[in-house]
Structure formats: C-alpha cells, structure tokens
Motif scaffolding. Structure first.
Motif, PDB file in Angstrom:
ATOM      1  N   GLY A 764       0.800  -1.224   0.000  1.00  0.00           N
ATOM      2  CA  GLY A 764       0.000   0.000   0.000  1.00  0.00           C
ATOM      3  C   GLY A 764       0.831   1.272   0.000  1.00  0.00           C
ATOM      4  O   GLY A 764       0.312   2.351   0.299  1.00  0.00           O
ATOM      5  N   ARG A 765       2.088   1.215  -0.349  1.00  0.00           N
ATOM      6  CA  ARG A 765       2.973   2.380  -0.375  1.00  0.00           C
ATOM      7  C   ARG A 765       3.222   2.760  -1.833  1.00  0.00           C
ATOM      8  O   ARG A 765       4.300   2.567  -2.393  1.00  0.00           O
ATOM      9  N   ALA A 796       2.044   1.152  -9.799  1.00  0.00           N
ATOM     10  CA  ALA A 796       2.103   2.214  -8.792  1.00  0.00           C
ATOM     11  C   ALA A 796       1.195   3.375  -9.178  1.00  0.00           C
ATOM     12  O   ALA A 796       0.504   3.974  -8.329  1.00  0.00           O
ATOM     13  N   LEU A 797       1.177   3.744 -10.462  1.00  0.00           N
ATOM     14  CA  LEU A 797       0.329   4.855 -10.930  1.00  0.00           C
ATOM     15  C   LEU A 797      -1.146   4.552 -10.701  1.00  0.00           C
ATOM     16  O   LEU A 797      -1.944   5.457 -10.409  1.00  0.00           O
ATOM     17  N   HIS A 798      -1.548   3.286 -10.860  1.00  0.00           N
ATOM     18  CA  HIS A 798      -2.938   2.905 -10.573  1.00  0.00           C
ATOM     19  C   HIS A 798      -3.295   3.288  -9.142  1.00  0.00           C
ATOM     20  O   HIS A 798      -4.374   3.830  -8.879  1.00  0.00           O
ATOM     21  N   ARG A 799      -2.405   2.975  -8.208  1.00  0.00           N
ATOM     22  CA  ARG A 799      -2.688   3.241  -6.792  1.00  0.00           C
ATOM     23  C   ARG A 799      -2.713   4.744  -6.493  1.00  0.00           C
ATOM     24  O   ARG A 799      -3.330   5.181  -5.518  1.00  0.00           O
ATOM     25  N   GLU A 977      -7.866   2.714   3.848  1.00  0.00           N
ATOM     26  CA  GLU A 977      -7.961   3.196   2.469  1.00  0.00           C
ATOM     27  C   GLU A 977      -6.945   4.295   2.202  1.00  0.00           C
ATOM     28  O   GLU A 977      -6.660   5.127   3.067  1.00  0.00           O
ATOM     29  N   VAL A 978      -6.432   4.290   0.980  1.00  0.00           N
ATOM     30  CA  VAL A 978      -5.477   5.301   0.547  1.00  0.00           C
ATOM     31  C   VAL A 978      -6.179   6.224  -0.441  1.00  0.00           C
ATOM     32  O   VAL A 978      -6.785   5.735  -1.415  1.00  0.00           O
ATOM     33  N   PRO A 979      -6.140   7.530  -0.230  1.00  0.00           N
ATOM     34  CA  PRO A 979      -6.803   8.465  -1.157  1.00  0.00           C
ATOM     35  C   PRO A 979      -6.266   8.303  -2.573  1.00  0.00           C
ATOM     36  O   PRO A 979      -5.086   8.002  -2.772  1.00  0.00           O
ATOM     37  N   HIS A 980      -7.144   8.466  -3.538  1.00  0.00           N
ATOM     38  CA  HIS A 980      -6.804   8.433  -4.967  1.00  0.00           C
ATOM     39  C   HIS A 980      -6.427   7.044  -5.475  1.00  0.00           C
ATOM     40  O   HIS A 980      -5.980   6.918  -6.616  1.00  0.00           O
ATOM     41  N   ASP A 981      -6.595   6.007  -4.646  1.00  0.00           N
ATOM     42  CA  ASP A 981      -6.223   4.659  -5.098  1.00  0.00           C
ATOM     43  C   ASP A 981      -7.325   4.105  -5.997  1.00  0.00           C
ATOM     44  O   ASP A 981      -8.303   3.517  -5.534  1.00  0.00           O
ATOM     45  N   ALA A 982      -7.177   4.355  -7.310  1.00  0.00           N
ATOM     46  CA  ALA A 982      -8.198   3.913  -8.261  1.00  0.00           C
ATOM     47  C   ALA A 982      -8.298   2.394  -8.294  1.00  0.00           C
ATOM     48  O   ALA A 982      -9.370   1.833  -8.515  1.00  0.00           O
ATOM     49  N   ASN A 983      -7.175   1.743  -8.086  1.00  0.00           N
ATOM     50  CA  ASN A 983      -7.155   0.277  -8.101  1.00  0.00           C
ATOM     51  C   ASN A 983      -8.056  -0.285  -7.009  1.00  0.00           C
ATOM     52  O   ASN A 983      -8.918  -1.133  -7.256  1.00  0.00           O
ATOM     53  N   ALA A 984      -7.883   0.212  -5.784  1.00  0.00           N
ATOM     54  CA  ALA A 984      -8.659  -0.308  -4.653  1.00  0.00           C
ATOM     55  C   ALA A 984     -10.142   0.003  -4.800  1.00  0.00           C
ATOM     56  O   ALA A 984     -10.992  -0.862  -4.574  1.00  0.00           O
TER      57      ALA A 984
END
Length: 1000
Positions: A764-765, A796-799, A977-984
């Motif tokens: 998640g980093r 990484a860009l997806h996340r 949750e990580v902000p902007h993580d489109a993948n998740a």
C-alpha cells in the motif's frame, strides 16, 4: 456331489453314470482351471488369462462372476468359494480323478517304502493309472494350463515306471512287454522305460529283442542328443550280453528327485514382484526357458535366485541343481563344473568322459524329458553358461551374473534394482530389531539412504547394529554419511561392500577402468550420455560405456524426453570409483575432468535459458560463460525444447550448484543457477530455488564473497515476495539494492528496485513504489529490464489514481511486446493494459483485451502469468454482470495459484469466490473463509488486500444481521484506504457486485 474328470476329456458325472460337460467354451475353461488347482485359490488374473488369452473384455469381472454363478446353478453341490485372492473349487479326492490319482500314487510309494508285497504296491499304482482316460483335458486347449498339463504327464509317466518296477519284481514280465513297447514308442528318449523293457524281454527269453531295444535307444540318443545311454541302461545291457538276470542294483540309490539348493534365507525383504516375474518366465512350456538376474554388486542376485528356486520346487518335481560358477572372482573351468554335475546325476568313474563336449552331451542326456530347475550362480560369460543348458523341454535355467550376458540368445533378463524405501526399512528392522528401528526411525532412514538401499550394505549395517546393542542408529548413520570412510564402515566378518565392487572392477579392461574412475568424479547418480561422454573424453568412450553397462557397474535406464540415453550409477559404486580416483590420479587431472562437464552444463543451461520466456528481469550475464564444448548438432537436439531439457536436468543442476560450491567454484555455480532460475521461476519450483540460493549464499558468505552473497539474498527476497512476506521481502530488497550500488552492479540493482516497486504496491505504499520503479527504469541497462520496470511503474500509478499515465506506459509495453513476438510478454502486457482500461471506465475494451491475454497465455508455459490474467478476467467479468463466468475464472486462477504456491494470489481468488457465496445466500459459509483470508493478509502486511477483504466481510456480516461486526469491519476498512487509489476503489466495486443476489 458330481464326480469330475480332467485326466482325459473334461467330464462331469452327475448323477453317477451320466456324463456331461458345461455349455460354452468359457465355462469349460473356467471349470478346467479350477479343477487343475482343486482346493487352492486361483487368482482372478490367472482365470482371466485362461478365459481370454488375447485381450479380455472390459466387463471381464462381471462376465467371470456370471460364469461362476452358472456353474453353481448347473451342477448341484458344486462348491466354488470366493476369497480375497480369487476363486477356489472345493472337492473331495474321491470326486476328482486327479486327486484320486495322486492319492493312489502316494499310497503306492508309501507301500513300497514300508516293504509291502509287490502285488499290493502294484495295485495302488494300477488304481492310480486307471484314472487316466487319455491326454489331460484332451479336446480343450487352454494355453494358460500348458505347464500344468506337461507336469501331469510327467507324473503319469513316473507312476507307470514305479508300477512296472513293482510288477517286474513280482515276476510279471510277460504281461508288461506289450505295454512297455507302447510307452517307449511314445517316449523314445526315456532311458528308464528302455531299461525296464530290456529286462522284461530278457526274462521272457527274448534276448535278441532286448538287445535291439538298447540298439534303438542308443541310436536315438546319439542322433538327437549326441549322448550315450546312462549308467543304468549300460548295466542292464551288459547283463543281457552276459546272459545274466539284470536285477536292479540295491547299492544304486535313485538320483531323481534331487535338490542341491542352499537354504532359503529367512529374512528376505520384499522382492515379491521379482519372484513372481521369475516364476512366470520359468513356467513357460516352449523350449527351455532361461532367466538371467543381473544387477550391481551387492544387489542380492544370488539370494533372490535361491528364494525363487525354493518357491518353484513343486513346478520342477525331478529336482533343482545349484551350480556355483565363481564368475566374479575366479571363473570355474567348464570341465570341472560338468564333472560335478554328472556325479550328482549318478554318472561316476569311467562313465564320465574326458572331453568337455562329451561331458556336456551326457549331462543333457541325464536331464532329457525331465523337469529340473538348473540354477547357475555368478556366471562369468555366455560361454560358461551355454554348455550347461538342458537340451529338451521341461527343464528351466535361472542364472545370476554381474554381467548382462547379452550374447546369450533367447534369455529373459531381470535387472535387480536396490530395495524400495519400505523394503530397506523392513530388512533393517529384521536384522537390528523392529523396536530399535521404530524408536530411531529417522536415523534408520539415514542409514538406508547412505547404503543406497543396497541389500548387502543394509545387511552389513544391520548386522553391526545387532552385534553392538549400545551403538545408536544415529551414531552409525553419522559414520556412513561420511563418504571418505563409508566403505570402511560397510564391512563385517566376511561381508564387505568394497570387496564386492572391487571384483567387478578388476574384471574390466584398462579403458573401462579409466572410464569408471572418471564417472566417479561426478556426484550425480542420474547421468545423461552427453555428460558421460564429456567425462571420458576419448574415442573409445562408447566401447568403455558398453563394457561398464555389461558389468552392471553402470545401468542404462533408457531415453529421456530429449532423446538422450540416461545412465544410473549406484551411490556406493560411485563412492568406490571416487576412492579409486583419489588414489590413482592427480588433483589436477580430477579438476580438469570436472571442469569439462560443468562447462558443458553451463553452456547448455545458458542457451536453454535464453530461449525461454523471461519471468524475472535479472539479465543474464555473459561473463564467465565458456565456449560450448559439445557439438552444435547435439546441442540443437538436446535444446529443441529448452523447457523439456531443464525439466530433465533440473535435479542434476540443483545438485551441481552444491557440488560446485563445495569445491570453491561459486561463480560457476551462480552462473548455472541464474540460468536454471529462468526455468524454476517460470514453473514456480520455488523450493528448488530456495535450496540452491541458500547453499550458494552460505558458501559465498563463508568465503567472504560479498557480491555473490547479495545476489543470492536478492533472489531469496523474491521468494519471500511470492510467498506474501511483503515486509521481509521489502527489507531484503532495500538492503540488497544498497549493497549492489556500493559494489557498482547497476544492472542487478535495477532488477532489485523493480521487485521492490512491486512489493511496495502490495504494502500500500504507492508513492514509494513509483519512486523505486522510476529509479529501476533509469538504472536499466537493457531494454528487457526497462520493460519490467515500466510494468511496476504502471501498477504504482494505478494506486495513485494516475490512470492516463499508466495507460500510456501500458500501450508502450504492448507495442514492444508485439514487436518482439514473445507470447508471454504479450500476454502480460495485455493484462496490464486491460486493467488500466477498466480503471479508465472502458469495460468493453477492457474485457476484449483481457480475453486476448488469457488466450495468448494459455498457449505458453507461463502458469503464474496465466493465473494473474484469469484473476483480472474474473474481476472484469464481475463488473460486466457475468457472475457465473467470473466465478469460473477465479476458481481456475485459484487452482493455478495454489499449485504454484503463490499464496497472496490464491487468497485473493478465494476472497472473490467467498463474495459470490454471499450473493448466493450463503453468507454464513463465507464468513469463516473471509476471516481466514483477513488473518493471512494482515500477517503479510498487505494493507490494500486487508482493506478489500474487510469490505467484503462487512457485506457478509450485514447479510446475516451482525450489525456491530459489519460496522467495525467497515470502519477499519476506511482507516486503511489510501486516497486516490483507483485500483482499490474499482476492486471494491467489482467484488461487492458479486455479493449481490443473482438476477432471477
């Protein structure tokens, strides 16, 4: 109860006086087999072979049951029992002519031994012979019963001859001449019959006719067998010539039956299948069957031969001869062997010819028309054996030899391998005591392994333990595991492994001895022909190899899938060869030989690895790779399919890494392992990778080789990553990257940074992952490494929600893959692009792209990449509302991931399948599975995976009404949750769609 007849046509009297036979060929055959084995269990396999000699029908079992049922129904009182092994027909002696015959014969013999009047003895034999109505089962030919039929005919002939002896002694010679003349016409080589007829004719005053019988017999024997009549016939002939009554000599004891077999060994372990095979081979009725037991020194050839011969005694009622030939030490002269045999067969003094060929002819004559098993132990060559083969059908020969005796035409060969693991443990338990072996089971297995499961070595080890109750199995195992002293330990009393192998070695030619020592330098027990030829490196290599195979010091085990001949050398034989090499050759000579074969292995592995799809971006270095010593044509044949070559040589190459490290050749070990890893990682053979890299790391660390230590640690970090130990893997990657930078190995550092980027995504980093991926791309010195770095960059860009940038990278990767034409890279690039399209809100394009990815990868051996694409396909299908297809894709991906030991991917597929259960109304079934997934993801440190699992678990709790648990799961998921993580966010939406009830 019916009365049965087999001594003539098959008949059944039921009721008495009314004869009948079963309807149908199969029923008659079944009854015949059961009757010839009355009161004994007949295996189902034997019955099937009798009923269907060529190919049994698929329904043979039910057909057999039907025939048995019909026989029972047809004949009242017929008892056919079923037991675990087969069927048994239960019958009283009075109800079967065969049993009545044998009972009467036994009574006649008992009466003769008791000294009863000749008339009473004769009456028993006549009652026995009266049971015969013609040839056994005449009119019914069952190939399976040929041996039994021949044996019964021999019993009838012997009973008739015993009867004649009794009646001649009772003065009934006049009645016997006609009967004897008829029998001698049937059996013109039967010397006992001829002697009886000569006696009867002489007593009847027909001296000329008596002498004519001798003349005819002698002419027949000389013409057909090349032998003179035996001692008894000559004695009768001489008496007739003198005009004397040739009464049987009371001093001459009957020769047959004769048994010279050594005692059967009481603690024989296993070998049941081998004994069964020998029984089958020697039971043939055509000609004189010859079976040769071959195998390496100490395999237990003689022990097996004696055990098999004892089992076969009933099949050879005239006797068993045992002939020690001493082929491995000092081969006996054929004349001496034949002299001993003739004396044992009743030929004495001047009757034994001086000429070897004449002795062989007399020997064959003594065995004519008899059923004798001849055991020839430790034969040196075909020449030593040929003169000892009987000349007429009925007898059989069992030979043991360290040589294959390839020149012995018509012989069947049984190669005796070492014992199985279970058989080895059973033998140790019998020798050392079952309680002792059970208490130290692990150490007993170490002893068996050090002995190579060789019976002689195991017997020595077990005897040592039995002699020394205070010697622990662990202590003995430790001594045996030391190769330098292993053969010293394997000797007790007159038993020793070294001496046994030495006998075979000393019989070799100088060229074969040299080849034997050279092969001992290779620690690998399973050798390809290219390696053996490289080791020997001589124009006469093929002849030397053939000689070693013939001597059972090297076993040709057949062709491998590349078409290359394989050879096996027993570990104790190899230790002996290594011992000789150390004593007879210089260190430089030994090093030179090992260098040649390891160079060939490295060059083959290098070429094969470069033809495989690359699964790890570590570039193959050209440093330290020598020129290929093998012929180009051979290399092309071996590597026609590089994956097949690696699969064949996988175990050898892993062992080579250890061997090379042991002699200090760590750099060559690394180069071989780098190339082997291309195959191991592709097929997820992670255990082999871990073992080899740990061995390499430990050897390099001990030698202070920092660079090889770091490369090994970096590969071990990859295996932690695959297993889901993200935190440990990331820590390992960082340490290795730092050390590689200090060492100046930029190419390896780029590979490590790429792997670090992928690992950080799982943790998640995303920001740190993007930094590592960018650094990896900038450090990459070859295009291939840059491609892997771009894939990590896209993930990484997806996340980070940067989908447009990820799409650009994925399209570039796809274009490069299409240009290269590598299907694995193409499938991986399509998977990456499909997911970027999904995150970009273009599900139709995404579905088309992932389906192409799966199609492409199905054509490759890249199972790990296929599992990843199938998982992506499942998610995209779920978003398209194709619930059933989505679950199938996830299930397929899970099976692949489980087989490959890729636990994170297996868990993520399990989570998706559990989500579908919620939609099916089985939330209570899904909850424990999801909890287990959650525990494992937490242990791995994978925050995105943990959050996704919590979202699905929340929906499961809601479905069963556990509101508080649902709220707690939802709150924890939000915290992770990580902000902007489109993948998740996309994955949450797709997984939760599976938890919705399926449309009606």
């Amino acid at each position: 109860m019916p009365r049965f007849g087999v001594l003539g046509p098959l008949t059944i009297e039921s009721p008495p006086g009314r004869r009948t036979t079963p309807r149908g060929e199969h029923q008659r055959a079944l009854l015949a087999v059961l009757l010839l084995n009355a009161n004994s269990s007949v295996p189902v396999d034997a019955l099937v072979e009798a009923l269907w000699p060529d190919t049994p029908p698929k329904s043979y079992s039910s057909n057999l049951h039907t025939y048995v049922s019909r026989l029972r129904a047809r004949f009242d009182g017929l008892e056919i029992e079923r037991d675990p092994h087969g069927y048994r027909l239960v019958v009283e002696p009075a109800d079967l002519d065969l049993l009545s015959f044998r009972e009467a014969v036994a009574a006649g013999k008992a009466a003769a031994r008791a000294g009863d009047p000749a008339a009473r003895v004769s009456a028993h034999y006549r009652r026995a012979l009266a049971e015969w109505r013609g040839p056994v089962l005449s009119g019914l030919h069952i190939p399976r019963l040929d041996a039994d039929v021949a044996r019964l005919e021999s019993e009838r002939l012997a009973a008739f001859e015993d009867c004649v002896d009794a009646e001649l002694s009772d003065g009934r010679h006049g009645e016997l001449t006609g009967e004897l003349q008829a029998m001698i016409t049937e059996h013109p080589l039967r010397e006992r019959l001829a002697a009886q007829l000569m006696l009867a004719l002489h007593r009847a005053g027909r001296q000329a006719d008596s002498l004519a019988v001798h003349r005819d017999l002698r002419a027949t024997l000389v013409e057909e067998l090349g032998v003179e009549p035996g001692a008894e016939v000559r004695r009768v002939h001489a008496a007739v010539l003198r005009g004397e009554d040739p009464v049987p000599s009371a001093k001459v004891a009957p020769v047959f039956p004769i048994c010279q077999l050594p005692p059967d060994i009481a603690d024989l372990a296993g070998r049941e299948s081998e004994i069964a095979k020998l029984s089958e081979l020697l039971g043939e009725v055509k000609g004189v069957p010859v079976a040769v037991i071959t195998g390496e020194p100490g395999a237990g050839k003689s022990t097996l031969a004696v055990a098999a011969a004892h089992r076969l005694r009933r099949s050879f009622p005239d006797g068993q001869l045992f002939v020690p030939l001493a082929g491995a030490s000092d081969p006996r002269e054929l004349a001496d062997v034949l002299g001993d045999l003739l004396r044992a067969l009743g030929v004495t003094g001047p009757a034994i010819p001086d000429d070897v060929e004449a002795r062989a002819a007399v020997y064959r004559g003594r065995l004519a028309d008899r059923r004798v098993l001849v055991v020839l132990d430790d034969a040196a060559s075909p020449e030593q054996v040929r003169a000892l083969l009987p000349g007429t059908p009925g007898s059989a020969v069992l030979i043991t030899s360290r040589q294959r005796l390839s020149g012995l035409a018509g012989a069947d060969r049984l190669h005796l391998a070492p014992l199985s693991g279970a058989e080895a443990m059973a033998l140790l338990a019998r020798l050392a005591g079952p309680d002792r072996v059970a208490a130290e089971r692990a150490d007993a297995e170490r002893i068996a392994k050090a002995c190579g499961n060789l019976p002689l070595a195991l017997r020595i080890a077990g005897s040592r333990l039995a002699m020394r109750p205070g010697l622990s199995l662990g202590q003995l195992a430790g001594k045996l595991e030391d190769e330098v002293s292993r053969l010293d330990e394997l000797q007790v009393s007159d038993l020793q492994v070294r001496g046994s192998i030495a006998l075979s070695y000393q019989a070799l030619s100088p060229a074969a001895r040299r080849a034997f020592r050279l092969i001992g330098r290779c620690r690998t027990l399973d050798l390809p022909a290219w390696a053996v030829s490289t080791l020997i490196d001589d124009e006469g290599a093929d002849e030397a190899i053939d000689e070693l195979v013939e001597a059972s010091l090297l076993e040709a085990t057949g062709l491998d899938p590349t078409g290359e001949q394989r050879f096996r050398v027993h570990d104790l034989v190899r230790v002996f060869a290594t011992e000789l090499g150390r004593a007879l050759e210089t260190h430089a000579e030994r090093v030179s030989t090992v260098a040649k074969v390891s160079d060939a292995a490295l060059c083959l592995a290098d070429t094969a690895a470069r033809r495989l799809p690359r699964t790890v971006p570590m570039p193959l270095s050209d440093h330290d790779v020598p020129a290929q010593p093998l012929a180009g044509e051979l290399v092309e044949r071996l590597l026609r399919d590089p994956g097949t070559w690696f699969s064949v040589e996988r175990a050898n190459l892993v062992a080579a890494v250890s061997s090379l490290c042991a002699v200090g050749w760590r750099r060559k070990a690394l180069r071989i392992l780098e190339r082997l890893s291309a195959y191991l990682y592709l097929h997820s053979h992670y255990t082999d990778m871990r073992t080899a890299y740990e061995t390499l790391r430990d050897a390099a660390r001990e030698a202070g080789d920092r660079h090889i230590v770091v490369i090994a640690e970096a590969n071990l970090a990859v295996l932690l990553h695959v297993r889901g130990d993200y935190e440990l893997a990331a820590e390992g990657y960082r340490e290795c990257s730092k050390e590689l930078a200090e060492l100046g190995d930029i190419s390896a550092q780029a590979w490590v940074e790429t792997n670090l980027a992928r690992c950080l995504v799982g943790l998640g980093r995303a920001g740190e992952s993007l930094h590592a991926a960018t650094q990896a791309r900038e450090l990459s010195t070859v295009e291939e490494s840059g491609t892997y770095a771009r894939q990590a960059e896209s993930a990484a860009l997806h996340r980070l929600g940067m989908i447009a940038e990820a799409l650009e990278i994925d399209r570039r990767s796809l274009a490069d893959a299409r240009e290269r034409g590598d299907e694995r890279q193409l499938g991986v690039a399509l998977q990456g692009l499909s997911w970027s399209l999904m995150l970009d809100g273009r599900p139709e394009e995404s579905l088309e792209t992932i389906e192409e990815s799966v199609r492409v990868l199905r054509r490759t051996t890249a199972k790990s990449a296929l599992a990843k694409s199938l998982r992506t396909q499942g998610a995209i299908l779920a978003g398209a509302g194709r619930r059933s297809d989505a679950v199938k894709a996830y299930e397929h991906a899970r099976r692949l991931a489980g087989a490959l030991e890729e636990r994170p991917r297996e868990l993520s597929c399990t989570r998706a399948i559990a989500a579908s259960w919620i939609g099916d109304g089985e939330a209570d079934r899904a909850i424990p599975v999801l909890r287990h997934c959650l525990d494992e993801f937490r242990a791995m440190g994978g925050k995105p995976a943990t959050a996704l699992t919590l979202h699905v678990l929340r929906r499961a709790y809601e479905a069963v009404g556990e509101t508080k648990a649902a709220e707690a799961a939802g709150e924890e998921a939000k915290r992770l949750e990580v902000p902007h993580d489109a993948n998740a966010s996309t994955l949450v939406r797709l997984l939760l769609s599976l938890t919705e009830p399926a449309p009606a």
